[in-house]
Scaffold this active site. Sequence first.
Site, PDB file in Angstrom:
ATOM      1  N   HIS A 104      43.709  34.421  29.735  1.00  0.00           N
ATOM      2  CA  HIS A 104      43.303  35.826  29.691  1.00  0.00           C
ATOM      3  C   HIS A 104      41.781  35.955  29.605  1.00  0.00           C
ATOM      4  O   HIS A 104      41.166  36.706  30.374  1.00  0.00           O
ATOM      5  CB  HIS A 104      43.982  36.485  28.480  1.00  0.00           C
ATOM      6  CG  HIS A 104      43.578  37.893  28.208  1.00  0.00           C
ATOM      7  ND1 HIS A 104      44.461  38.952  28.243  1.00  0.00           N
ATOM      8  CD2 HIS A 104      42.370  38.441  27.899  1.00  0.00           C
ATOM      9  CE1 HIS A 104      43.811  40.074  27.968  1.00  0.00           C
ATOM     10  NE2 HIS A 104      42.543  39.794  27.754  1.00  0.00           N
ATOM     11  N   GLU A 105      41.177  35.211  28.694  1.00  0.00           N
ATOM     12  CA  GLU A 105      39.721  35.330  28.494  1.00  0.00           C
ATOM     13  C   GLU A 105      38.939  34.777  29.682  1.00  0.00           C
ATOM     14  O   GLU A 105      37.945  35.358  30.111  1.00  0.00           O
ATOM     15  CB  GLU A 105      39.291  34.617  27.212  1.00  0.00           C
ATOM     16  CG  GLU A 105      39.923  35.147  25.934  1.00  0.00           C
ATOM     17  CD  GLU A 105      39.791  36.655  25.753  1.00  0.00           C
ATOM     18  OE1 GLU A 105      38.810  37.253  26.231  1.00  0.00           O
ATOM     19  OE2 GLU A 105      40.705  37.235  25.144  1.00  0.00           O
ATOM     20  N   HIS A 139      38.563  37.203  32.443  1.00  0.00           N
ATOM     21  CA  HIS A 139      37.534  38.236  32.247  1.00  0.00           C
ATOM     22  C   HIS A 139      36.228  37.825  32.948  1.00  0.00           C
ATOM     23  O   HIS A 139      35.474  38.675  33.416  1.00  0.00           O
ATOM     24  CB  HIS A 139      37.228  38.412  30.760  1.00  0.00           C
ATOM     25  CG  HIS A 139      38.107  39.410  30.051  1.00  0.00           C
ATOM     26  ND1 HIS A 139      38.130  40.743  30.378  1.00  0.00           N
ATOM     27  CD2 HIS A 139      38.977  39.268  29.015  1.00  0.00           C
ATOM     28  CE1 HIS A 139      38.982  41.378  29.570  1.00  0.00           C
ATOM     29  NE2 HIS A 139      39.512  40.509  28.745  1.00  0.00           N
ATOM     30  N   CYS A 153      44.599  43.567  25.103  1.00  0.00           N
ATOM     31  CA  CYS A 153      43.186  43.245  25.328  1.00  0.00           C
ATOM     32  C   CYS A 153      42.335  44.232  24.527  1.00  0.00           C
ATOM     33  O   CYS A 153      42.638  45.430  24.507  1.00  0.00           O
ATOM     34  CB  CYS A 153      42.877  43.386  26.820  1.00  0.00           C
ATOM     35  SG  CYS A 153      41.157  43.096  27.254  1.00  0.00           S
ATOM     36  N   LEU A 154      41.292  43.728  23.899  1.00  0.00           N
ATOM     37  CA  LEU A 154      40.429  44.616  23.109  1.00  0.00           C
ATOM     38  C   LEU A 154      39.747  45.663  23.990  1.00  0.00           C
ATOM     39  O   LEU A 154      39.332  46.707  23.500  1.00  0.00           O
ATOM     40  CB  LEU A 154      39.382  43.801  22.347  1.00  0.00           C
ATOM     41  CG  LEU A 154      39.931  42.886  21.241  1.00  0.00           C
ATOM     42  CD1 LEU A 154      38.818  42.050  20.639  1.00  0.00           C
ATOM     43  CD2 LEU A 154      40.650  43.691  20.162  1.00  0.00           C
ATOM     44  N   GLY A 190      40.826  36.768  21.046  1.00  0.00           N
ATOM     45  CA  GLY A 190      39.882  36.236  22.016  1.00  0.00           C
ATOM     46  C   GLY A 190      38.928  37.316  22.478  1.00  0.00           C
ATOM     47  O   GLY A 190      39.233  38.515  22.371  1.00  0.00           O
ATOM     48  N   GLN A 193      32.949  41.577  27.828  1.00  0.00           N
ATOM     49  CA  GLN A 193      33.521  42.637  26.990  1.00  0.00           C
ATOM     50  C   GLN A 193      32.503  43.214  26.011  1.00  0.00           C
ATOM     51  O   GLN A 193      32.730  44.274  25.432  1.00  0.00           O
ATOM     52  CB  GLN A 193      34.729  42.111  26.204  1.00  0.00           C
ATOM     53  CG  GLN A 193      35.921  41.782  27.084  1.00  0.00           C
ATOM     54  CD  GLN A 193      37.087  41.325  26.246  1.00  0.00           C
ATOM     55  OE1 GLN A 193      37.193  40.161  25.919  1.00  0.00           O
ATOM     56  NE2 GLN A 193      37.961  42.251  25.878  1.00  0.00           N
TER      57      GLN A 193
HETATM   58 NI    NI Z   1      40.879  40.884  27.235  1.00  0.00          NI
END
Ligand code: NI
Length: 165
Positions: free
Chosen positions: A137-138, A141, A95-96, A46, A51
């Site tokens: 999660h996304e 953000h 998380c990226l 995701g 991000q």
């Molecule tokens: Ni993330």
Amino acid sequence: MALRNIVTKGESILGKVCRPVNKFDEKLHILLDDMAETLEKANGVGLAAPQVGILRRAVLVIETNVEEDEEEFIIEFINPEIIEVSGEQTGAEGCLSVPGEYGIVTRPDYVKARAQDRNGEWFEYEGTGLTARCMCHEFEHLDGHLFLEKCERMLTEEEISGGEE
Ligand code: NI
């Protein structure tokens, strides 16, 4: 399509509340296509617009709950809201924007969301398991939250090298 740089923990943009998307135009489509390429390259499940440095309410989630003979696919959520949750799952999450760190987070096991697609059409989507986790999660953000705030504990180096979920 082009790769975008992924912003990492410590950069203030990740703590900001994103504005709604109100133009469903070429610029949005380019952003979504670039995000898809960036997500694929980074091997994530995701990615949220902040991000890649864009403070707009747009998110990609890969649907991984597919039949063996089916391809995984990307769901584009624009201006998403969660309208129903149920159940509970506790497991490792990463998380990226927080490379190399994983923590144990409890999430609902089922999430129903309402969102717009890239053309502004409203739809509803139901996710379970990893997809439900990823949606939560996304979407967080978009309000400036990282999973680290919800972690019961971080995984140790040993647990990570032993293979995470
Ligand atoms: Ni993330």
